[in-house]
Motif scaffolding. Structure first.
Motif, PDB file in Angstrom:
ATOM      1  N   GLN A 533      42.502  -7.073 -24.925  1.00  0.00           N
ATOM      2  CA  GLN A 533      41.116  -6.583 -24.894  1.00  0.00           C
ATOM      3  C   GLN A 533      40.122  -7.749 -24.995  1.00  0.00           C
ATOM      4  OE1 GLN A 533      40.925  -3.550 -24.160  1.00  0.00           O
ATOM      5  NE2 GLN A 533      39.425  -2.356 -25.281  1.00  0.00           N
ATOM      6  N   ASN A 534      40.438  -8.692 -25.918  1.00  0.00           N
ATOM      7  CA  ASN A 534      39.562  -9.837 -26.143  1.00  0.00           C
ATOM      8  C   ASN A 534      39.485 -10.731 -24.897  1.00  0.00           C
ATOM      9  OD1 ASN A 534      37.845 -11.360 -27.726  1.00  0.00           O
ATOM     10  ND2 ASN A 534      39.507 -12.686 -28.434  1.00  0.00           N
ATOM     11  N   TYR A 536      40.043  -9.823 -21.903  1.00  0.00           N
ATOM     12  CA  TYR A 536      39.330  -9.049 -20.878  1.00  0.00           C
ATOM     13  C   TYR A 536      37.811  -9.173 -21.065  1.00  0.00           C
ATOM     14  CZ  TYR A 536      37.227  -4.820 -18.891  1.00  0.00           C
ATOM     15  OH  TYR A 536      36.414  -3.943 -18.235  1.00  0.00           O
ATOM     16  N   PHE A 537      37.339  -9.024 -22.346  1.00  0.00           N
ATOM     17  CA  PHE A 537      35.897  -9.113 -22.614  1.00  0.00           C
ATOM     18  C   PHE A 537      35.346 -10.510 -22.288  1.00  0.00           C
ATOM     19  CE2 PHE A 537      36.210  -5.321 -25.546  1.00  0.00           C
ATOM     20  CZ  PHE A 537      35.382  -4.526 -24.767  1.00  0.00           C
ATOM     21  N   ASN A 538      36.114 -11.543 -22.679  1.00  0.00           N
ATOM     22  CA  ASN A 538      35.662 -12.922 -22.421  1.00  0.00           C
ATOM     23  C   ASN A 538      35.585 -13.212 -20.922  1.00  0.00           C
ATOM     24  OD1 ASN A 538      35.278 -13.657 -25.068  1.00  0.00           O
ATOM     25  ND2 ASN A 538      37.420 -14.260 -25.344  1.00  0.00           N
ATOM     26  N   MET A 539      36.615 -12.736 -20.186  1.00  0.00           N
ATOM     27  CA  MET A 539      36.620 -12.940 -18.737  1.00  0.00           C
ATOM     28  C   MET A 539      35.474 -12.164 -18.084  1.00  0.00           C
ATOM     29  SD  MET A 539      40.650 -12.919 -17.809  1.00  0.00           S
ATOM     30  CE  MET A 539      40.425 -13.254 -16.090  1.00  0.00           C
ATOM     31  N   LYS A 540      35.225 -10.974 -18.658  1.00  0.00           N
ATOM     32  CA  LYS A 540      34.147 -10.143 -18.114  1.00  0.00           C
ATOM     33  C   LYS A 540      32.782 -10.812 -18.337  1.00  0.00           C
ATOM     34  CE  LYS A 540      32.243  -5.500 -18.595  1.00  0.00           C
ATOM     35  NZ  LYS A 540      32.264  -4.276 -19.382  1.00  0.00           N
ATOM     36  N   LYS A 541      32.599 -11.386 -19.565  1.00  0.00           N
ATOM     37  CA  LYS A 541      31.349 -12.094 -19.861  1.00  0.00           C
ATOM     38  C   LYS A 541      31.156 -13.273 -18.918  1.00  0.00           C
ATOM     39  CE  LYS A 541      30.927 -11.154 -24.813  1.00  0.00           C
ATOM     40  NZ  LYS A 541      31.157 -11.760 -26.132  1.00  0.00           N
ATOM     41  N   SER A 543      32.492 -13.721 -16.023  1.00  0.00           N
ATOM     42  CA  SER A 543      32.293 -13.213 -14.662  1.00  0.00           C
ATOM     43  C   SER A 543      30.853 -12.750 -14.461  1.00  0.00           C
ATOM     44  CB  SER A 543      33.272 -12.064 -14.412  1.00  0.00           C
ATOM     45  OG  SER A 543      33.053 -11.503 -13.160  1.00  0.00           O
ATOM     46  N   LEU A 544      30.311 -12.021 -15.474  1.00  0.00           N
ATOM     47  CA  LEU A 544      28.925 -11.537 -15.389  1.00  0.00           C
ATOM     48  C   LEU A 544      27.924 -12.713 -15.350  1.00  0.00           C
ATOM     49  CD1 LEU A 544      29.088  -8.497 -17.834  1.00  0.00           C
ATOM     50  CD2 LEU A 544      28.585  -8.390 -15.392  1.00  0.00           C
ATOM     51  N   GLN A 547      28.103 -14.214 -12.002  1.00  0.00           N
ATOM     52  CA  GLN A 547      27.458 -13.303 -11.053  1.00  0.00           C
ATOM     53  C   GLN A 547      25.923 -13.431 -11.132  1.00  0.00           C
ATOM     54  OE1 GLN A 547      28.875  -9.334 -11.595  1.00  0.00           O
ATOM     55  NE2 GLN A 547      28.029  -8.577  -9.706  1.00  0.00           N
TER      56      GLN A 547
END
Length: 572
Positions: A533-534, A536-541, A543-544, A547
């Motif tokens: 989960q962690n 995933y959140f870091n990669m998502k941050k 990525s955002l 972007q």
């Protein structure tokens, strides 16, 4: 086109006849054959498949084949509504072949193959009707039997102390050695799980979720008898302390099942508990050193128990698949032939003189009466015999006599001609099988000398059992109301001394509860946060953020240019 049922029926029947004649031939000549087939030879290692053919294995095999041929014939009509009937017949055949392998093996490795084959195919057959009840029953059946499989594997490991896995060479010769005592103990544990002795009894009534032809086969001559047969083969290796323990377990199982059957209302479960009671009787007489009597009762019991289940299946089939005996009643007027078979096989179970069950049961009780035993063993044997007669007559009272308690609009009758023919194949052996086996197995009769009161004790106990069964059934309403007042006692006795709850909730509840706690605290707790989960959140941050940069790259470029110009002006 010839049905697959007829092909298997004819082949099993012909093999049964050949096996029986061979058994009589070997019995007369006192011969036994060991056949060895070399499967693989590599340098100095050879893998050999051994087959033991003596009167005992061939006789038991002929009975198994004969009963399974009748069951398959019976299944042709009973399972006619099933579109997968061919698959069902194949499974039953695999079941029988696994039993064959177990019977003719003098080798622990090949016994394990047959043993595991029985366990695996029995699981497939118990879950045949695919619903939640079947899955639960299949799971408890498979897991209870796994304990025995592990014990057998450990026995194989202990056989490394000897030159080969062919136990038949060592059971008598090495009796009393530490290794053989351990092997015998493990074999006894395996036999107790397969033959559903206390504390592994709860899977046997649960296995009633299987189709009735399977119940008929399982409870007469295959799965549950495998443990008794293995102990008959290993009887020479049993030490006195093991035999004493087995005697206690066997008598307790016999008593517990007999008592439970008197409180049960499910037709198939009553017959299943009667099987459990008879298995306890076989184990107990085996523990007293009379292994031939145990085999004798095993064979006679197989005949009437198979017929009993077939009759029960026919009745259930007719009353719209209801199994509660309170919904039946007066069936003797509607299904006279089936009920005749039912009564005869029930009387054979009670040990009515000159039916097949009488010869083995009466002999067991009389041989027991001659032994130097304590009062507990003597009393519990005769009480259990009385309980057998008691629940049998309760069953007859509920199912065959009185008023019909099912739908007023029905089409009940002896219409299933194929099922009736299948049952007719067994009825003659139920009547004459005991005397026939007696003449074959004991050419020199047992000489039993007892006082008159001990001689007629079995008859007195049976008559007392008939009276108690009748009285209990006659006042069934008042009896049920009183039982409701004593609900805890009634539930305790009918649920086999709470054994199903112990072996399901007792084994499952706490591990599953702990699993839930671990799931909440670890899987959904810090490991989840620190793990997937962690990340995933870091990669998502990240990525955002990237972007955002890409979406606003022109603004950012201009802003950086302005900052650079300001920097140049200020510092240069």
């Amino acid at each position: 086109m010839v049905s697959i049922c007829y092909i298997y029926f004819l082949s099993f029947l012909s093999f049964s006849l050949v096996s029986f004649l061979s058994s009589v031939y070997l019995m007369v000549l006192d011969y036994s054959f060991m056949l060895e087939f070399e499967l693989l030879s590599l340098n100095s290692t050879s893998i050999v498949m051994t087959i033991l053919l003596d009167w005992m294995s061939l006789l038991f095999m002929s009975f198994v084949l004969f009963i399974s041929s009748m069951v398959i014939f019976y299944s042709d009509e009973y399972m006619s509504g099933d579109i997968y009937i061919n698959r069902f017949i194949m499974l039953v055949s695999m079941f029988v072949l696994s039993m064959m392998l177990l019977i003719i093996s003098p080798n622990l490795i090949s016994i394990l193959l047959g043993w595991d084959g029985l366990g695996l195919v029995s699981y497939c057959l118990v879950i045949y009707y695919q619903n939640i009840k079947s899955y639960n029953a299949g799971m408890i059946t498979a897991l209870s039997n796994r304990i025995g499989d592990v014990a057998l594997l450990m026995a194989i490991a202990w056989m490394f102390n000897y030159g080969s896995f062919n136990y038949i060479y060592y059971v008598d010769f090495m009796k009393g050695s530490n290794e053989m005592s351990i092997i015998a103990g493990l074999i006894m544990l395996a036999a107790m799980t397969k033959s559903a002795q206390i504390p592994f009894s709860s899977w046997l009534p649960a296995a009633m979720a299987a189709p009735t032809p399977v119940s008929s086969l399982v409870h007469s001559s295959t799965l549950v008898t495998a443990g008794v047969y293995l102990l008959i083969r290993f009887n020479y290796a049993l030490t006195s302390s093991l035999m004493l323990f087995l005697l206690f377990i066997g008598t307790m199982t016999m008593f517990m099942a007999g008592l439970g059957a008197n409180f049960e209302f499910d037709l198939k479960k009553i017959i299943a508990l009667s099987t459990l009671s008879q298995l306890g009787l076989m184990m107990a007489i085996l523990a007293l050193g009379e292994y031939q009597l145990a085999l004798f009762h095993l064979l006679t019991h197989a005949l009437f128990k198979a017929l009993l289940f077939m009759c029960a299946g026919c009745m259930i089939h007719n009353v719209g698949n209801y199994q509660d005996i309170r919904n039946m009643g007066g069936l003797v007027m509607l299904m006279p032939l089936t009920c005749t078979f039912f009564i005869i096989s029930n009387l054979a179970l009670c040990g009515l003189p000159f039916l097949s069950g009488f010869y083995s049961k009466d002999l067991i009780l009389e041989v027991l009466s001659m032994d130097y035993l304590n009062l507990y063993i003597y009393i519990i044997f005769f009480i259990s015999t009385g309980l057998t007669v008691c629940y049998t007559f309760r069953l007859i009272y509920y199912v065959l006599t009185g008023d019909f308690n099912y739908l007023s609009l029905n089409s009940i009758g002896d219409t299933g001609l194929i099922m009736l023919k299948g049952m007719m194949g067994l009825i003659f052996l139920v009547i004459i099988g005991g005397s026939m086996l007696m003449w074959l197995m004991f050419p020199t009769p047992y000489f039993i000398c007892l006082p008159v009161i001990m001689k007629i004790m079995a008859l007195l106990v049976s008559l007392f059992g008939i009276w108690v069964g009748y009285e209990v059934s006659k006042f069934s309403v008042q009896y049920e109301l009183k039982a409701m007042k004593m609900l805890s006692i009634s539930l305790f006795l009918s649920s086999m001394w709470n054994m199903p709850y112990i072996s399901t909730y007792g084994v499952n509840y706490y591990p599953i509860y702990m699993g839930k706690m671990v799931y909440f605290s670890i899987d959904q707790g810090w490991s989840e946060y620190a793990g997937g989960q962690n990340i995933y959140f870091n990669m998502k941050k990240a990525s955002l953020f990237l972007q955002f940069l890409y979406n606003n790259n022109l603004k950012i470029f201009l802003l950086l240019t302005v900052i650079w110009v300001i920097f140049m002006v200020l510092f240069l």
